[in-house]
Enzyme design. Sequence first.
Site, PDB file in Angstrom:
ATOM      1  N   HIS A 149      -8.969  22.130 -26.343  1.00 32.14           N
ATOM      2  CA  HIS A 149      -8.947  22.290 -27.797  1.00 32.14           C
ATOM      3  C   HIS A 149      -7.658  21.746 -28.413  1.00 32.14           C
ATOM      4  CE1 HIS A 149      -9.371  25.044 -31.491  1.00 32.14           C
ATOM      5  NE2 HIS A 149     -10.456  24.303 -31.483  1.00 32.14           N
ATOM      6  N   LYS A 194      -4.687  19.385 -29.968  1.00 30.20           N
ATOM      7  CA  LYS A 194      -4.577  18.227 -30.861  1.00 30.20           C
ATOM      8  C   LYS A 194      -3.132  17.750 -30.794  1.00 30.20           C
ATOM      9  CE  LYS A 194      -7.989  20.856 -32.887  1.00 30.20           C
ATOM     10  NZ  LYS A 194      -8.377  22.185 -32.430  1.00 30.20           N
ATOM     11  N   ASP A 254       5.842   6.740 -29.321  1.00 31.00           N
ATOM     12  CA  ASP A 254       7.101   6.210 -28.779  1.00 31.00           C
ATOM     13  C   ASP A 254       8.086   7.299 -28.374  1.00 31.00           C
ATOM     14  OD1 ASP A 254       6.177   3.646 -29.128  1.00 31.00           O
ATOM     15  OD2 ASP A 254       7.207   3.321 -31.030  1.00 31.00           O
ATOM     16  N   HIS A 257      -9.396  26.591 -41.824  1.00 34.78           N
ATOM     17  CA  HIS A 257      -9.407  26.243 -40.404  1.00 34.78           C
ATOM     18  C   HIS A 257      -8.015  26.292 -39.786  1.00 34.78           C
ATOM     19  CE1 HIS A 257     -10.014  23.398 -36.893  1.00 34.78           C
ATOM     20  NE2 HIS A 257     -11.063  24.185 -36.761  1.00 34.78           N
ATOM     21  N   LYS A 260      -4.432  27.468 -38.178  1.00 34.97           N
ATOM     22  CA  LYS A 260      -4.035  28.485 -37.214  1.00 34.97           C
ATOM     23  C   LYS A 260      -2.519  28.638 -37.331  1.00 34.97           C
ATOM     24  CE  LYS A 260      -7.437  25.691 -35.308  1.00 34.97           C
ATOM     25  NZ  LYS A 260      -8.628  26.381 -35.618  1.00 34.97           N
ATOM     26  N   ASP A 293       8.291  37.920 -39.566  1.00 29.35           N
ATOM     27  CA  ASP A 293       9.560  38.239 -40.219  1.00 29.35           C
ATOM     28  C   ASP A 293      10.070  37.051 -41.037  1.00 29.35           C
ATOM     29  OD1 ASP A 293       9.361  40.791 -39.217  1.00 29.35           O
ATOM     30  OD2 ASP A 293      10.566  40.380 -37.441  1.00 29.35           O
TER      31      ASP A 293
END
Length: 479
Positions: free
Chosen positions: A223, A225, A230, A397, A399, A404
């Site tokens: 999952h 991404k 470079d 969508h 996450k 704090d």
Amino acid sequence: MDYHSPYFFGYLLGLIHLLGIVAALHAVFTVRTAQGAIAWAMPLFFIPYLTLIPYLVFGARSFYAYIKARRQANHEMHVAMANLNWRPWVEEALTARESESYAALRAMPKLSRMPCLANNQVKLLINGQATFDAIFAAIEKARDVVLVQFFIIHDDTLGKALQQLLLRKAAEGVQVFVLYDRVGSHALPASYSQVLRDGGVQIHAFATRRGWFNRFQVNFRNHRKIVVVDGLVGFIGGHNVGDEYLGKHPQLSPWRDTHVQISGPVLACLQESFAEDWYWATRQLPPLILPDAYPDNGVLCQALASGPADPQETCSLFFLEAIHSATRRVWITSPYFIPDEAVFAALRLAVLRGVDVRVLIPSRPDHRIVYAASSLFAFEAVRAGVRVFRYQPGFLHQKVVLVDDDVSAIGSANLDNRSFRLNFEITLLTVDRSFADQVEHMLNDDFEQAREITAEDSRDTHRLQQLGMRIARLISPIL
């Protein structure tokens, strides 16, 4: 055998029930959690003719051979990297250990295989246009190596634009490596990959294991991404490659998501995570690049790569540590809110400690069963004192975790069992007040566009809907 015999149907049912008992015992011995074992074993025992095939596809958790193979591949990869002097992080790691905010996350140094490092630069990328503008601009400037990894790649307008950009860079002599998940990208035609291969791009699918049976497995998906250009600039977050991530899905638009752009020594960790997955898929190492020098200042970052082959459940333990460490607030956004018992208890305890606990989830479903289970958990969280909000404009969508005043985390991991125990995920933990302030501002904007769930919402829910939610929760450990 006489298939028309009156006994044939009885024999067949008996065989199915016998297989169901065997599968139920298999689930009891192999599923990691008690809730998951019960969720599989009971229906396998009582209604095997409805659950045997789903168990073969979604269950079959005795992947010890797979896990062993993955760990062996990781070991081989690190042995191959041993001569590269790949971890020249001494000064950056020592500086990070001096941070009081990071020290509050006492388990993190041992939880992650990669250290927290100083002297990084991070930039918040809000929504798809900003994210892909930045990714495409970075790839345009590539001179040596481009690493690209997504769970989903679609052969649509955005996917074709990425394809053409990578082909152009490959024609310029840049080494381009693309990794995608076979199940997540199940709709990607073979011609898409073949065009890239013909143009000099190295592209592979991430699969669980070879063999006919394992092609039906949908667990242990990658999952993550990741984009690294470079060794100088990188990106991780919630976006995949598809037009819907630019808000072009009518039912889910506008799409709300978050990515982060990174430069600095933590990019070595992103490359190492990509290298593990690439080595698993190809048994080869991609080129890995370290700059000659790093800046003398910047923010603390730690890449948290997690997956089912970890010796412990890294992802769920991260959520537990983040929630337990909070003294003032913990804000979490996730498209799916299906916490296990430990995480849910941690949220309740944080409320009892006087912590401002907020959870932001979508108001629109992309998976109805998951949405139903999330809704029931949301109602129970509200009764426990957690403030739960539904984002109204479109599908949420992102996450993101904010703890704090200094600690934030952005990545691919959802607050659900699949991310906790089944998927390979990556999250960037950042310890910096200025960046946390930016995340706070972003989330406050989201909360202003959200509706807070109340106790009355639960009471006003139709009984049939409540029944559906409870059934969905019963199977939530295997969602």
